[in-house]
Scaffold this motif. Structure first.
Motif, PDB file in Angstrom:
ATOM      1  N   MET A   1      46.898  42.067  28.308  1.00  0.00           N
ATOM      2  CA  MET A   1      45.928  43.080  27.983  1.00  0.00           C
ATOM      3  C   MET A   1      46.513  44.441  28.362  1.00  0.00           C
ATOM      4  SD  MET A   1      42.107  43.587  29.537  1.00  0.00           S
ATOM      5  CE  MET A   1      41.371  42.237  28.682  1.00  0.00           C
ATOM      6  N   SER A   2      46.407  45.410  27.489  1.00  0.00           N
ATOM      7  CA  SER A   2      46.944  46.741  27.786  1.00  0.00           C
ATOM      8  C   SER A   2      46.053  47.818  27.200  1.00  0.00           C
ATOM      9  CB  SER A   2      48.364  46.878  27.246  1.00  0.00           C
ATOM     10  OG  SER A   2      48.343  47.016  25.839  1.00  0.00           O
ATOM     11  N   SER A   3      46.247  49.023  27.709  1.00  0.00           N
ATOM     12  CA  SER A   3      45.592  50.218  27.194  1.00  0.00           C
ATOM     13  C   SER A   3      46.605  51.336  27.242  1.00  0.00           C
ATOM     14  CB  SER A   3      44.390  50.600  28.059  1.00  0.00           C
ATOM     15  OG  SER A   3      43.340  49.715  27.854  1.00  0.00           O
ATOM     16  N   ARG A   4      46.448  52.311  26.356  1.00  0.00           N
ATOM     17  CA  ARG A   4      47.427  53.389  26.250  1.00  0.00           C
ATOM     18  C   ARG A   4      46.702  54.720  26.093  1.00  0.00           C
ATOM     19  NH1 ARG A   4      52.839  52.889  23.860  1.00  0.00           N
ATOM     20  NH2 ARG A   4      53.531  54.968  23.310  1.00  0.00           N
ATOM     21  N   TRP A  19      40.336  58.184  33.333  1.00  0.00           N
ATOM     22  CA  TRP A  19      40.589  57.071  32.415  1.00  0.00           C
ATOM     23  C   TRP A  19      41.317  55.944  33.152  1.00  0.00           C
ATOM     24  CZ3 TRP A  19      45.364  55.044  31.075  1.00  0.00           C
ATOM     25  CH2 TRP A  19      45.352  54.077  30.056  1.00  0.00           C
ATOM     26  N   LEU A  20      42.347  56.307  33.919  1.00  0.00           N
ATOM     27  CA  LEU A  20      43.125  55.312  34.657  1.00  0.00           C
ATOM     28  C   LEU A  20      42.243  54.558  35.649  1.00  0.00           C
ATOM     29  CD1 LEU A  20      45.927  54.099  35.342  1.00  0.00           C
ATOM     30  CD2 LEU A  20      46.155  55.938  37.036  1.00  0.00           C
ATOM     31  N   SER A  21      41.424  55.270  36.402  1.00  0.00           N
ATOM     32  CA  SER A  21      40.527  54.623  37.366  1.00  0.00           C
ATOM     33  C   SER A  21      39.611  53.623  36.680  1.00  0.00           C
ATOM     34  CB  SER A  21      39.671  55.659  38.101  1.00  0.00           C
ATOM     35  OG  SER A  21      40.453  56.434  38.947  1.00  0.00           O
ATOM     36  N   GLY A  22      39.017  54.042  35.569  1.00  0.00           N
ATOM     37  CA  GLY A  22      38.125  53.143  34.833  1.00  0.00           C
ATOM     38  C   GLY A  22      38.847  51.922  34.313  1.00  0.00           C
ATOM     39  N   ARG A  23      40.034  52.128  33.771  1.00  0.00           N
ATOM     40  CA  ARG A  23      40.814  51.010  33.227  1.00  0.00           C
ATOM     41  C   ARG A  23      41.194  50.027  34.332  1.00  0.00           C
ATOM     42  NH1 ARG A  23      41.288  47.241  30.675  1.00  0.00           N
ATOM     43  NH2 ARG A  23      43.251  46.525  29.850  1.00  0.00           N
ATOM     44  N   LEU A  24      41.625  50.547  35.480  1.00  0.00           N
ATOM     45  CA  LEU A  24      42.023  49.680  36.586  1.00  0.00           C
ATOM     46  C   LEU A  24      40.822  48.941  37.166  1.00  0.00           C
ATOM     47  CD1 LEU A  24      44.665  51.969  38.331  1.00  0.00           C
ATOM     48  CD2 LEU A  24      45.075  50.046  36.767  1.00  0.00           C
ATOM     49  N   GLN A  25      39.678  49.593  37.221  1.00  0.00           N
ATOM     50  CA  GLN A  25      38.466  48.918  37.697  1.00  0.00           C
ATOM     51  C   GLN A  25      38.070  47.793  36.748  1.00  0.00           C
ATOM     52  OE1 GLN A  25      35.693  52.137  38.313  1.00  0.00           O
ATOM     53  NE2 GLN A  25      36.688  52.755  40.220  1.00  0.00           N
ATOM     54  N   VAL A  65      48.906  50.931  30.401  1.00  0.00           N
ATOM     55  CA  VAL A  65      48.569  50.102  31.553  1.00  0.00           C
ATOM     56  C   VAL A  65      48.520  48.659  31.081  1.00  0.00           C
ATOM     57  CG1 VAL A  65      46.830  49.593  33.303  1.00  0.00           C
ATOM     58  CG2 VAL A  65      47.231  51.961  32.606  1.00  0.00           C
ATOM     59  N   LEU A  66      49.330  47.818  31.725  1.00  0.00           N
ATOM     60  CA  LEU A  66      49.400  46.408  31.351  1.00  0.00           C
ATOM     61  C   LEU A  66      49.180  45.530  32.575  1.00  0.00           C
ATOM     62  CD1 LEU A  66      52.224  47.902  30.008  1.00  0.00           C
ATOM     63  CD2 LEU A  66      51.877  45.922  28.598  1.00  0.00           C
ATOM     64  N   ARG A  67      48.538  44.404  32.360  1.00  0.00           N
ATOM     65  CA  ARG A  67      48.426  43.399  33.410  1.00  0.00           C
ATOM     66  C   ARG A  67      49.263  42.215  32.975  1.00  0.00           C
ATOM     67  NH1 ARG A  67      43.557  41.203  37.051  1.00  0.00           N
ATOM     68  NH2 ARG A  67      44.827  39.687  38.159  1.00  0.00           N
ATOM     69  N   GLU A  68      50.215  41.855  33.835  1.00  0.00           N
ATOM     70  CA  GLU A  68      51.096  40.724  33.571  1.00  0.00           C
ATOM     71  C   GLU A  68      50.998  39.767  34.757  1.00  0.00           C
ATOM     72  OE1 GLU A  68      54.912  42.545  32.942  1.00  0.00           O
ATOM     73  OE2 GLU A  68      54.357  43.278  30.954  1.00  0.00           O
ATOM     74  N   ALA A  69      50.177  38.736  34.611  1.00  0.00           N
ATOM     75  CA  ALA A  69      49.924  37.760  35.686  1.00  0.00           C
ATOM     76  C   ALA A  69      49.416  38.510  36.916  1.00  0.00           C
ATOM     77  CB  ALA A  69      51.162  36.923  35.967  1.00  0.00           C
ATOM     78  N   PHE A  76      55.536  54.318  31.187  1.00  0.00           N
ATOM     79  CA  PHE A  76      55.649  55.695  30.710  1.00  0.00           C
ATOM     80  C   PHE A  76      56.718  55.774  29.644  1.00  0.00           C
ATOM     81  CE2 PHE A  76      53.997  56.170  34.989  1.00  0.00           C
ATOM     82  CZ  PHE A  76      53.059  57.174  34.858  1.00  0.00           C
ATOM     83  N   GLN A  77      56.476  56.623  28.653  1.00  0.00           N
ATOM     84  CA  GLN A  77      57.488  56.906  27.631  1.00  0.00           C
ATOM     85  C   GLN A  77      57.419  58.391  27.302  1.00  0.00           C
ATOM     86  OE1 GLN A  77      57.765  54.192  24.318  1.00  0.00           O
ATOM     87  NE2 GLN A  77      58.493  55.820  22.984  1.00  0.00           N
ATOM     88  N   ASP A  78      58.595  59.048  27.280  1.00  0.00           N
ATOM     89  CA  ASP A  78      58.634  60.461  26.930  1.00  0.00           C
ATOM     90  C   ASP A  78      59.960  60.780  26.251  1.00  0.00           C
ATOM     91  OD1 ASP A  78      60.660  61.894  28.846  1.00  0.00           O
ATOM     92  OD2 ASP A  78      59.521  60.563  30.154  1.00  0.00           O
ATOM     93  N   ASP A  79      59.994  61.931  25.585  1.00  0.00           N
ATOM     94  CA  ASP A  79      61.224  62.350  24.913  1.00  0.00           C
ATOM     95  C   ASP A  79      61.827  63.574  25.589  1.00  0.00           C
ATOM     96  OD1 ASP A  79      59.380  64.225  24.119  1.00  0.00           O
ATOM     97  OD2 ASP A  79      59.787  64.050  21.987  1.00  0.00           O
ATOM     98  N   GLY A  80      61.582  63.698  26.889  1.00  0.00           N
ATOM     99  CA  GLY A  80      62.151  64.798  27.656  1.00  0.00           C
ATOM    100  C   GLY A  80      63.614  64.549  27.982  1.00  0.00           C
ATOM    101  N   ALA A  81      64.152  65.385  28.857  1.00  0.00           N
ATOM    102  CA  ALA A  81      65.540  65.251  29.283  1.00  0.00           C
ATOM    103  C   ALA A  81      65.771  63.856  29.866  1.00  0.00           C
ATOM    104  CB  ALA A  81      65.860  66.313  30.328  1.00  0.00           C
ATOM    105  N   ARG A  82      66.891  63.262  29.525  1.00  0.00           N
ATOM    106  CA  ARG A  82      67.207  61.908  29.991  1.00  0.00           C
ATOM    107  C   ARG A  82      67.300  61.909  31.518  1.00  0.00           C
ATOM    108  NH1 ARG A  82      71.804  58.137  27.271  1.00  0.00           N
ATOM    109  NH2 ARG A  82      71.273  56.235  28.386  1.00  0.00           N
TER     110      ARG A  82
END
Length: 138
Positions: A1-4, A19-25, A65-69, A76-82
């Motif tokens: 299960m994930s959310s983005r 949003w993060l707090s609600g998703r984690l709860q 946010v993903l739950r894996e077991a 995180f994913q971004d296109d900023g400086a490597r």
């Protein structure tokens, strides 16, 4: 299960953290780990805002946010400086204040609050998975 969610790194994080707090709860994450995750997101986005500007003038990153077991993953994913935070000098926190370079403590804090970081650079994007063991919060 994930959310983005898309995160504007130049704006207030209040909505993202709510949003993060609600998703984690919803996922049943212990309140102590919810706090740790909020600190991690705040530090990571602050780092992007200060240091992550690449050729495309980074303004947005994604957070999934993903739950894996028994693990929670903040992806995180971004296109900023490597930048590979897993190669960051972990001895910075051990040095005296006069011997430390400016910066670096945010990444150190993220490492301290998590149970593993996995970085990869794929198709022009920094991709970072921050793993937190859910059993740690019980």
């Amino acid at each position: 299960m994930s959310s983005r969610i898309e995160v504007d790194v130049q704006q207030s994080l209040d909505g993202v953290l709510a949003w993060l707090s609600g998703r984690l709860q919803e996922l049943g994450v212990a309140s102590s780990l919810v706090h740790d995750c909020k600190v991690i997101v705040d530090e990571y986005v602050a780092n992007l805002n200060c240091h992550g500007r690449g050729p495309s003038a980074l303004q947005v990153c994604s957070l999934e946010v993903l739950r894996e077991a028994d693990d929670l993953v903040l992806r995180f994913q971004d296109d900023g400086a490597r930048f590979d935070p897993t190669s960051h000098d972990a001895t910075i926190g051990e040095r005296g204040i006069d011997d430390r370079p400016v910066g670096g403590l945010g990444i150190l804090l993220i490492k301290e609050l998590s149970d593993g970081l996995d970085y990869r650079y794929c198709e022009g994007h920094n991709c970072l998975d921050i793993k937190i063991h859910l059993t740690r919060g019980n």
